[in-house]
Design a protein around this motif. Structure first.
Motif, short mmCIF file in Angstrom:
data_model
loop_
_atom_site.label_atom_id
_atom_site.label_comp_id
_atom_site.label_asym_id
_atom_site.label_seq_id
_atom_site.Cartn_x
_atom_site.Cartn_y
_atom_site.Cartn_z
N SER A 78 -2.20 -13.54 1.49
CA SER A 78 -1.09 -14.41 1.36
C SER A 78 -0.08 -14.40 2.50
N ALA A 79 0.78 -15.52 2.69
CA ALA A 79 1.71 -15.29 3.88
C ALA A 79 2.82 -14.18 3.66
N GLN A 80 2.85 -14.15 2.20
CA GLN A 80 4.18 -13.35 1.97
C GLN A 80 3.52 -11.83 2.02
N GLN A 81 2.03 -11.51 1.89
CA GLN A 81 1.65 -10.25 2.33
C GLN A 81 1.46 -9.85 3.67
N CYS A 116 -16.94 -3.49 1.79
CA CYS A 116 -16.78 -2.21 1.42
C CYS A 116 -16.10 -2.29 0.09
N ASP A 117 -16.51 -3.40 -0.65
CA ASP A 117 -15.95 -3.72 -2.09
C ASP A 117 -14.43 -3.53 -2.20
N MET A 118 -13.94 -4.06 -1.33
CA MET A 118 -12.43 -4.18 -1.46
C MET A 118 -11.99 -5.78 -1.47
N SER A 119 -10.87 -5.95 -2.13
CA SER A 119 -10.50 -7.35 -2.16
C SER A 119 -9.16 -7.39 -1.01
N ALA A 120 -8.79 -8.39 -0.84
CA ALA A 120 -7.75 -8.64 0.05
C ALA A 120 -6.42 -8.02 -0.63
N ASP A 121 -6.24 -8.10 -1.75
CA ASP A 121 -5.30 -7.39 -2.60
C ASP A 121 -5.32 -6.00 -2.44
N GLU A 122 -6.28 -5.60 -2.77
CA GLU A 122 -6.60 -3.98 -2.63
C GLU A 122 -6.27 -3.53 -1.30
N LEU A 123 -6.60 -4.19 -0.24
CA LEU A 123 -6.18 -3.81 1.17
C LEU A 123 -4.55 -3.90 1.16
N TYR A 124 -4.05 -4.93 0.70
CA TYR A 124 -2.58 -4.94 0.73
C TYR A 124 -1.93 -3.51 -0.06
N ARG A 125 -2.30 -3.36 -1.01
CA ARG A 125 -2.10 -2.57 -2.10
C ARG A 125 -2.06 -0.93 -1.33
N GLN A 126 -3.25 -0.68 -0.88
CA GLN A 126 -3.52 0.64 -0.25
C GLN A 126 -2.60 0.59 0.99
N TYR A 127 -2.65 -0.37 1.67
CA TYR A 127 -1.69 -0.46 3.15
C TYR A 127 -0.31 -0.16 2.63
N VAL A 128 0.25 -0.89 1.64
CA VAL A 128 1.68 -0.71 1.29
C VAL A 128 2.02 0.66 1.09
N GLY A 129 1.14 1.01 0.08
CA GLY A 129 1.26 2.34 -0.39
C GLY A 129 1.26 3.53 0.40
N LYS A 130 0.28 3.40 1.44
CA LYS A 130 0.54 4.51 2.64
C LYS A 130 1.65 4.38 3.45
N ASN A 131 2.04 3.09 3.51
CA ASN A 131 3.10 2.82 4.57
C ASN A 131 4.43 3.49 3.81
N VAL A 132 4.68 3.11 2.57
CA VAL A 132 5.95 3.35 1.97
C VAL A 132 6.08 5.03 1.67
N LEU A 133 4.84 5.47 1.41
CA LEU A 133 4.85 7.02 1.20
C LEU A 133 5.19 7.70 2.48
N ASN A 134 4.46 7.11 3.69
CA ASN A 134 4.94 7.81 4.91
C ASN A 134 6.40 7.49 5.28
N VAL A 143 3.01 4.89 -9.60
CA VAL A 143 3.91 4.01 -9.52
C VAL A 143 3.45 2.53 -9.10
N MET A 144 2.51 2.45 -8.35
CA MET A 144 1.80 1.18 -7.99
C MET A 144 1.36 0.54 -8.92
N ASP A 145 0.57 1.35 -9.90
CA ASP A 145 -0.11 0.88 -11.02
C ASP A 145 0.67 0.03 -11.96
N ALA A 146 1.89 0.65 -12.21
CA ALA A 146 2.93 0.07 -13.03
C ALA A 146 3.69 -1.18 -12.52
N LEU A 147 3.40 -1.77 -11.24
CA LEU A 147 4.20 -2.65 -10.66
C LEU A 147 3.36 -4.04 -10.30
N ASP A 148 3.94 -4.94 -10.26
CA ASP A 148 3.27 -6.39 -10.03
C ASP A 148 3.29 -6.67 -8.61
N LEU A 149 2.01 -6.56 -8.15
CA LEU A 149 1.53 -6.60 -6.57
C LEU A 149 2.09 -7.89 -6.05
#
Length: 218
Positions: free
Chosen positions: A3-6, A145-163, A192-198
């Motif tokens: 999405s544009a927001q993502q 690779c069995d990833m959705s756009a949402d999952e790419l977003y989720r993993q990307y944000v997670g890794k970036n925020v953790l860094n 933490v991510m599992d408990a949040l609204d993507l």
């Protein structure tokens, strides 16, 4: 589709992270697509390509490589638009909206939708070596690779925020605590991510706040 927001969230996070490494990163001449090329080769290794021995595709590692590639691709796009994050987002959105999975390379057309994952990874590697990147090709590989756009977003944000979180809490100085209550920070991040609204625009901030709430205080 992203999405544009993502897209806006990811590009802004990437710009902030790059500025944290070097405030003048736009003019530093870093080889972001070279880095994406190397990660693409690593993805091929995780897929397996050696016909002379038994190999198994390591899907989780493949997905992690794609997230790393996306970091470098976003950086390259921001440089192409001279630091204009909004223009970068519009460009990527337009590429995705086209739905065109055909890539012209070395005088030949390749349709990603007609190729195997391995062939598409090889094509992406070649494009990166030639200082080019195809967002539709990349997103088709993500799907393979069995990833959705949402999952790419989720993993990307997670890794970036953790860094970011690690840097803000003494990672560079060596004072950061990686094990919290007997578990690594990566494991806490997943919870933490599992408990949040993507879908929330402030998703990345909420992830950071969630990590902060769990981090052992001195």
């Amino acid at each position: 589709m992203l999405s544009a927001q993502q897209l806006a969230t990811m590009l802004n996070l990437q710009d902030k992270m790059n500025k944290k490494v070097n405030p003048d990163w736009l003019n530093a001449g870093y080889g972001y697509l070279r880095a994406a090329m190397v990660e693409s080769v690593e993805a091929i290794e995780h897929h397996g390509w050696k016909w002379w021995k038994a190999q198994q595709k390591d899907l989780p590692q493949l997905q992690m490589e794609l997230v790393d590639i996306w970091h470098f691709a976003l950086s390259a796009c921001i440089i192409d638009y001279k630091g204009d994050v909004d223009a970068s987002a519009q460009s990527i959105a337009a590429e995705l909206a086209s739905g065109n999975t055909t890539v012209s390379f070395d005088g030949k057309d390749y349709d990603a939708s007609m190729q195997s994952l391995l062939d598409n990874l090889e094509l992406m590697t070649g494009l990166c070596a030639a200082k080019r990147f195809s967002v539709p090709l990349f997103m088709f590989i993500v799907t393979q690779c069995d990833m959705s756009a949402d999952e790419l977003y989720r993993q990307y944000v997670g890794k970036n925020v953790l860094n970011f979180f690690r840097q803000d809490n003494g990672y560079k100085e060596g004072s950061y605590i990686k094990m919290w209550n007997g578990r690594e920070d990566n494991e806490h991040l997943v919870e933490v991510m599992d408990a949040l609204d993507l879908s929330k625009p402030e998703f990345s901030d909420l992830v950071y706040d969630g990590l902060k709430a769990r981090y052992p205080q001195a």
